[in-house]
Design a protein around this motif. Structure first.
Motif, short mmCIF file in Angstrom:
data_model
loop_
_atom_site.label_atom_id
_atom_site.label_comp_id
_atom_site.label_asym_id
_atom_site.label_seq_id
_atom_site.Cartn_x
_atom_site.Cartn_y
_atom_site.Cartn_z
N GLU A 173 0.82 -1.22 0.00
CA GLU A 173 0.00 0.00 0.00
C GLU A 173 0.85 1.27 0.00
OE1 GLU A 173 -2.69 -0.18 3.25
OE2 GLU A 173 -3.77 -1.94 2.51
N LEU A 174 2.17 1.12 0.18
CA LEU A 174 3.04 2.28 0.27
C LEU A 174 3.60 2.72 -1.07
CD1 LEU A 174 5.12 1.25 3.44
CD2 LEU A 174 3.10 2.73 3.34
N TYR A 175 3.70 1.78 -2.01
CA TYR A 175 4.38 2.07 -3.27
C TYR A 175 3.47 1.79 -4.46
CZ TYR A 175 8.27 1.94 -0.02
OH TYR A 175 9.09 2.17 1.05
N ASP A 176 3.66 2.59 -5.50
CA ASP A 176 2.74 2.59 -6.64
C ASP A 176 3.49 2.13 -7.89
OD1 ASP A 176 0.30 3.40 -8.08
OD2 ASP A 176 1.58 4.99 -8.88
N LYS A 177 3.06 1.02 -8.49
CA LYS A 177 3.76 0.47 -9.65
C LYS A 177 3.82 1.44 -10.83
CE LYS A 177 3.76 -4.50 -8.91
NZ LYS A 177 3.79 -5.79 -9.61
N PRO A 178 2.72 2.16 -11.18
CA PRO A 178 2.81 3.11 -12.30
C PRO A 178 3.86 4.20 -12.07
CG PRO A 178 0.52 2.61 -11.84
CD PRO A 178 1.31 1.98 -10.73
N THR A 179 3.98 4.69 -10.84
CA THR A 179 4.98 5.72 -10.55
C THR A 179 6.39 5.18 -10.75
OG1 THR A 179 3.50 6.76 -8.94
CG2 THR A 179 5.84 7.32 -8.80
N PHE A 180 6.64 3.95 -10.30
CA PHE A 180 7.94 3.34 -10.53
C PHE A 180 8.16 3.11 -12.02
CE2 PHE A 180 8.00 2.77 -6.03
CZ PHE A 180 9.30 2.47 -5.67
N ALA A 181 7.12 2.68 -12.73
CA ALA A 181 7.25 2.42 -14.17
C ALA A 181 7.62 3.70 -14.93
CB ALA A 181 5.95 1.83 -14.71
N GLU A 182 7.05 4.82 -14.51
CA GLU A 182 7.38 6.10 -15.15
C GLU A 182 8.87 6.43 -15.00
OE1 GLU A 182 4.90 9.19 -13.63
OE2 GLU A 182 3.04 8.23 -14.33
N ALA A 183 9.46 5.94 -13.91
CA ALA A 183 10.89 6.16 -13.67
C ALA A 183 11.75 5.07 -14.31
CB ALA A 183 11.16 6.23 -12.17
N GLY A 184 11.12 4.16 -15.04
CA GLY A 184 11.85 3.09 -15.69
C GLY A 184 12.26 1.97 -14.76
N ILE A 185 11.49 1.79 -13.67
CA ILE A 185 11.83 0.79 -12.65
C ILE A 185 10.65 -0.17 -12.46
CG2 ILE A 185 12.50 0.43 -10.25
CD1 ILE A 185 13.50 3.41 -10.34
N GLU A 186 10.91 -1.45 -12.57
CA GLU A 186 9.89 -2.46 -12.28
C GLU A 186 9.77 -2.62 -10.76
OE1 GLU A 186 9.58 -5.97 -15.30
OE2 GLU A 186 11.70 -5.66 -14.84
N LEU A 187 8.55 -2.64 -10.27
CA LEU A 187 8.31 -2.80 -8.84
C LEU A 187 7.70 -4.18 -8.56
CD1 LEU A 187 8.02 -1.76 -5.90
CD2 LEU A 187 5.82 -0.74 -6.59
N PHE A 188 8.33 -4.92 -7.65
CA PHE A 188 7.82 -6.22 -7.25
C PHE A 188 7.73 -6.29 -5.72
CE2 PHE A 188 9.69 -7.02 -11.38
CZ PHE A 188 8.77 -7.87 -11.98
N PHE A 189 6.88 -7.20 -5.25
CA PHE A 189 6.75 -7.44 -3.81
C PHE A 189 7.06 -8.90 -3.54
CE2 PHE A 189 4.11 -3.80 -4.79
CZ PHE A 189 4.49 -2.90 -3.82
N ILE A 190 7.82 -9.15 -2.48
CA ILE A 190 8.26 -10.50 -2.16
C ILE A 190 7.49 -11.01 -0.94
CG2 ILE A 190 10.15 -9.68 -0.67
CD1 ILE A 190 11.83 -12.03 -1.73
N LYS A 191 7.07 -12.27 -1.04
CA LYS A 191 6.36 -12.92 0.07
C LYS A 191 7.04 -14.24 0.38
CE LYS A 191 1.81 -14.55 1.59
NZ LYS A 191 0.38 -14.75 1.21
N ALA A 192 7.55 -14.38 1.59
CA ALA A 192 8.26 -15.59 1.99
C ALA A 192 7.29 -16.75 2.15
CB ALA A 192 9.01 -15.35 3.30
N ARG A 193 7.69 -17.91 1.67
CA ARG A 193 6.94 -19.13 1.95
C ARG A 193 7.44 -19.70 3.27
NH1 ARG A 193 8.69 -21.62 -3.70
NH2 ARG A 193 7.74 -20.09 -5.11
N ARG A 194 6.60 -20.43 3.94
CA ARG A 194 7.01 -21.10 5.19
C ARG A 194 8.05 -22.17 4.86
NH1 ARG A 194 4.04 -22.98 10.48
NH2 ARG A 194 4.89 -25.07 10.80
N VAL A 195 9.19 -22.08 5.49
CA VAL A 195 10.28 -23.04 5.29
C VAL A 195 10.42 -23.89 6.54
CG1 VAL A 195 12.76 -23.28 4.96
CG2 VAL A 195 11.51 -21.53 3.69
N GLU A 196 10.41 -25.21 6.36
CA GLU A 196 10.55 -26.12 7.50
C GLU A 196 11.82 -26.94 7.36
OE1 GLU A 196 7.26 -28.44 8.68
OE2 GLU A 196 5.80 -26.80 8.56
N TYR A 197 12.37 -27.33 8.50
CA TYR A 197 13.57 -28.14 8.57
C TYR A 197 13.54 -28.86 9.91
CZ TYR A 197 14.62 -23.72 10.91
OH TYR A 197 14.54 -22.60 11.69
#
Length: 235
Positions: A173-197
């Motif tokens: 909700e803090l960052y806007d993909k179109p605004t980043f795109a206008e600057a020539g930057i792709e915006l992605f968001f990362i979501k961790a999967r649960r890792v077990e060991y």
């Protein structure tokens, strides 16, 4: 070039390390306000089979100070106490003997600032795991503190010639993909999967997730951990 920006966290959980590994340059946002009771100076370990919160003690920490201005507590005994706690919890872990030297280097690093302690710890973790990410503190590099929020992020991306920016999913909700795109930057968001060991001989139904990366280091070799660092989704 892919870039991420995060506040410095001490011995963070795997999601933080996944973000760091996913980029070419990882910017430590260390000249913003310190957050009391956040993750900058504390995290969770597995002690006596239970989740345990450890804290690096600080001197006059306040949200009125920037992270890089916050000093470690004057009494150095916290270092030996934390190492003793780690020994208590992990001395029977399969990689304790291998991981203890790096843990000692991290905790005993000669600095009086929490930002310096964390910066060094992430460098040490990178080296141990064989990662190639470049670490850059904002406090010594970009000279753009008057800028705020998204505009400062974009300025750092421009200064680094980044074409791709990755942020934790909590910031959607803090960052806007179109605004980043206008600057020539792709915006992605990362979501961790649960890792077990395997945590000691515990039943996997009792597995405690999202502990400090130190927990993962104690039970897994670097090659296995590098595989875990790819267990995320980009959106």
């Amino acid at each position: 070039m892919t870039l991420a920006i995060m506040q410095p966290y001490f011995l963070p959980y795997i999601g933080y390390m996944q973000l760091m590994n996913a980029v070419d340059t990882f910017v430590l946002y260390d000249d913003v306000s310190f957050i009391n009771r956040g993750w900058i100076n504390r995290n969770k370990l597995l002690i006596n089979g239970q989740e345990y919160m450890f804290t690096v003690p600080l001197k006059d920490a306040s949200q009125n100070k920037r992270i890089n201005e916050v000093r470690l507590a004057d009494d150095p005994k916290w270092r030996s106490k934390l190492l003793k706690t780690i020994e208590q919890g992990y001395r029977k872990a399969p990689y304790y003997g291998t991981v203890l030297p790096i843990t000692e280097k991290i905790i005993n690093f000669d600095t009086d600032s929490i930002a310096g302690l964390i910066h060094n710890s992430l460098v040490e973790l990178n080296q141990y795991l064989g990662l190639s990410t470049t670490l850059v503190p904002t406090s010594t590099t970009y000279n753009n503190t008057p800028l705020k929020a998204q505009e400062r992020i974009l300025d750092i991306c421009r200064q680094e010639n980044a074409t791709r920016y990755i942020n934790p999913v909590g910031g959607m909700e803090l960052y806007d993909k179109p605004t980043f795109a206008e600057a020539g930057i792709e915006l992605f968001f990362i979501k961790a999967r649960r890792v077990e060991y395997q945590q000691f001989s515990r039943n996997q139904a009792d597995f405690i997730p999202w502990l400090s990366i130190l927990d993962i280091l104690m039970f897994n070799d670097p090659a296995s951990i590098r595989t875990m660092l790819d267990e995320y989704d980009l959106m």
